[in-house]
Design an enzyme around this catalytic site. Structure first.
Site, PDB file in Angstrom:
ATOM      1  N   GLY A 254       0.760  -1.217   0.014  1.00 22.71           N
ATOM      2  CA  GLY A 254       0.035   0.045  -0.088  1.00 22.71           C
ATOM      3  C   GLY A 254       0.810   1.209  -0.057  1.00 22.71           C
ATOM      4  O   GLY A 254       0.234   2.305   0.426  1.00 22.71           O
TER       5      GLY A 254
ATOM      6  N   LEU B  30      -4.308  -7.246  -7.783  1.00 23.41           N
ATOM      7  CA  LEU B  30      -3.639  -8.373  -8.433  1.00 23.41           C
ATOM      8  C   LEU B  30      -4.802  -9.221  -9.097  1.00 23.41           C
ATOM      9  O   LEU B  30      -4.457 -10.082  -9.655  1.00 23.41           O
ATOM     10  CB  LEU B  30      -2.760  -9.197  -7.859  1.00 23.41           C
ATOM     11  CG  LEU B  30      -1.319  -8.387  -7.139  1.00 23.41           C
ATOM     12  CD1 LEU B  30      -0.403  -9.445  -6.531  1.00 23.41           C
ATOM     13  CD2 LEU B  30      -0.849  -7.717  -8.126  1.00 23.41           C
TER      14      LEU B  30
ATOM     15  N   HIS C 290       1.368  -0.176 -13.553  1.00 24.88           N
ATOM     16  CA  HIS C 290       2.039  -1.157 -13.756  1.00 24.88           C
ATOM     17  C   HIS C 290       3.633  -1.019 -13.663  1.00 24.88           C
ATOM     18  O   HIS C 290       4.101  -0.228 -14.300  1.00 24.88           O
ATOM     19  CB  HIS C 290       1.828  -2.038 -15.205  1.00 24.88           C
ATOM     20  CG  HIS C 290       2.435  -3.358 -15.354  1.00 24.88           C
ATOM     21  ND1 HIS C 290       1.958  -4.365 -14.882  1.00 24.88           N
ATOM     22  CD2 HIS C 290       3.797  -3.644 -16.044  1.00 24.88           C
ATOM     23  CE1 HIS C 290       2.917  -5.374 -15.285  1.00 24.88           C
ATOM     24  NE2 HIS C 290       3.754  -4.832 -15.981  1.00 24.88           N
TER      25      HIS C 290
HETATM   26  C1  GAR Z   1       3.631  -1.531  -7.431  1.00 25.34           C
HETATM   27  O1  GAR Z   1       4.926  -1.535  -7.777  1.00 25.34           O
HETATM   28  C2  GAR Z   1       2.839  -1.586  -8.581  1.00 25.34           C
HETATM   29  O2  GAR Z   1       3.328  -1.080  -9.593  1.00 25.34           O
HETATM   30  C3  GAR Z   1       2.803  -3.259  -8.458  1.00 25.34           C
HETATM   31  O3  GAR Z   1       2.746  -3.494  -7.416  1.00 25.34           O
HETATM   32  C4  GAR Z   1       3.129  -2.785  -6.509  1.00 25.34           C
HETATM   33  C5  GAR Z   1       2.407  -2.340  -5.326  1.00 25.34           C
HETATM   34  O4  GAR Z   1       3.122  -1.687  -4.269  1.00 25.34           O
HETATM   35  N1  GAR Z   1       1.533  -3.568  -9.383  1.00 25.34           N
HETATM   36  C6  GAR Z   1       1.683  -4.494 -10.205  1.00 25.34           C
HETATM   37  O5  GAR Z   1       2.580  -5.539 -10.204  1.00 25.34           O
HETATM   38  C7  GAR Z   1       0.439  -4.782 -11.063  1.00 25.34           C
HETATM   39  N2  GAR Z   1       0.658  -5.844 -12.091  1.00 25.34           N
HETATM   40  P1  GAR Z   1       2.478  -1.053  -3.128  1.00 25.34           P
HETATM   41  O6  GAR Z   1       1.467  -2.003  -2.497  1.00 25.34           O
HETATM   42  O7  GAR Z   1       3.520  -0.470  -2.003  1.00 25.34           O
HETATM   43  O8  GAR Z   1       1.842   0.240  -3.744  1.00 25.34           O
END
Ligand code: GAR
Length: 190
Positions: free
Chosen positions: A12, A84, A103
């Protein structure tokens, strides 16, 4: 007032940056965070940030209960910040061009089912890429295929590990995602 709802499955950190960015705004409200993972760090962050946060099950996601809840919150935009699950077509139809995803790579490279988080950065390093970055795009019924709104990039050095790539990407995510959301939600009239 435009109401933004955030969907998150993980730590998050992006949700937090978005909340901080719009804190005190009279035009944009982060109305709610929805989470599908009871272990996710975003739940604790939401508490600390004083943003309502609800966990939902796959059943509520699929049977319309969550969609109804979002409509009752008068949701204008849905922001996926590390979420996800595939977005069902009812959501795409109910919020046309109003769902956006972050992404951690330069789409169309390194996208699709199973390409998330560290898997993306490992694939970037394994492919010997000299550049990676982030993509913010509209969401359609297919993973990572909606129209691209914004990209920013950074160099990948031969010595970079997947963790190094992840860190560089996160800096761009935190810097760019809140501003891109603001520009979409509150477009300036020419
Ligand atoms: C982020 O790096 C986002 O780009 C990635 O998950 C992470 C979430 O981080 N999203 C994906 O891979 C979607 N395919 P966070 O929970 O610290 O914001």
């Amino acid at each position: 007032m435009k109401n933004i709802v955030i969907f998150a499955s993980g730590s998050g950190s992006n949700a937090e940056k978005i909340v901080e960015h719009f804190r005190g705004s009279t035009a944009v409200k982060i109305a709610h965070i929805f989470c599908n993972n009871p272990e996710a760090g975003v739940i604790e962050r939401a508490k600390r940030l004083d943003i309502p946060c609800s966990l939902f099950s796959r059943e509520e996601y699929r049977n319309g209960a969550l969609l109804r809840k979002m409509q009752s919150l008068q949701t204008d935009w849905i922001v996926l910040a590390g979420f996800l699950w595939l977005i069902p077509s009812e959501y795409v139809q109910a919020f046309p061009q109003r769902i956006i995803n972050l992404h951690p790579a330069l789409l169309p490279k390194f996208g699709g089912k199973g390409m998330y988080g560290h898997f993306v950065h490992e694939a970037v390093v394994a492919a010997g890429e000299t550049e990676s970055g982030i993509t913010i795009h509209y969401v359609n019924e297919h993973y990572d295929e909606g129209a691209i709104i914004f990209q920013s990039s950074f160099p990948v050095l031969p010595s970079d590990t997947p963790e190094d790539v992840a860190k560089k990407g996160q800096v761009l995510e935190h810097r760019d995602f809140p501003k891109v959301i603001e520009n979409l939600v509150l477009p300036t009239t020419p």
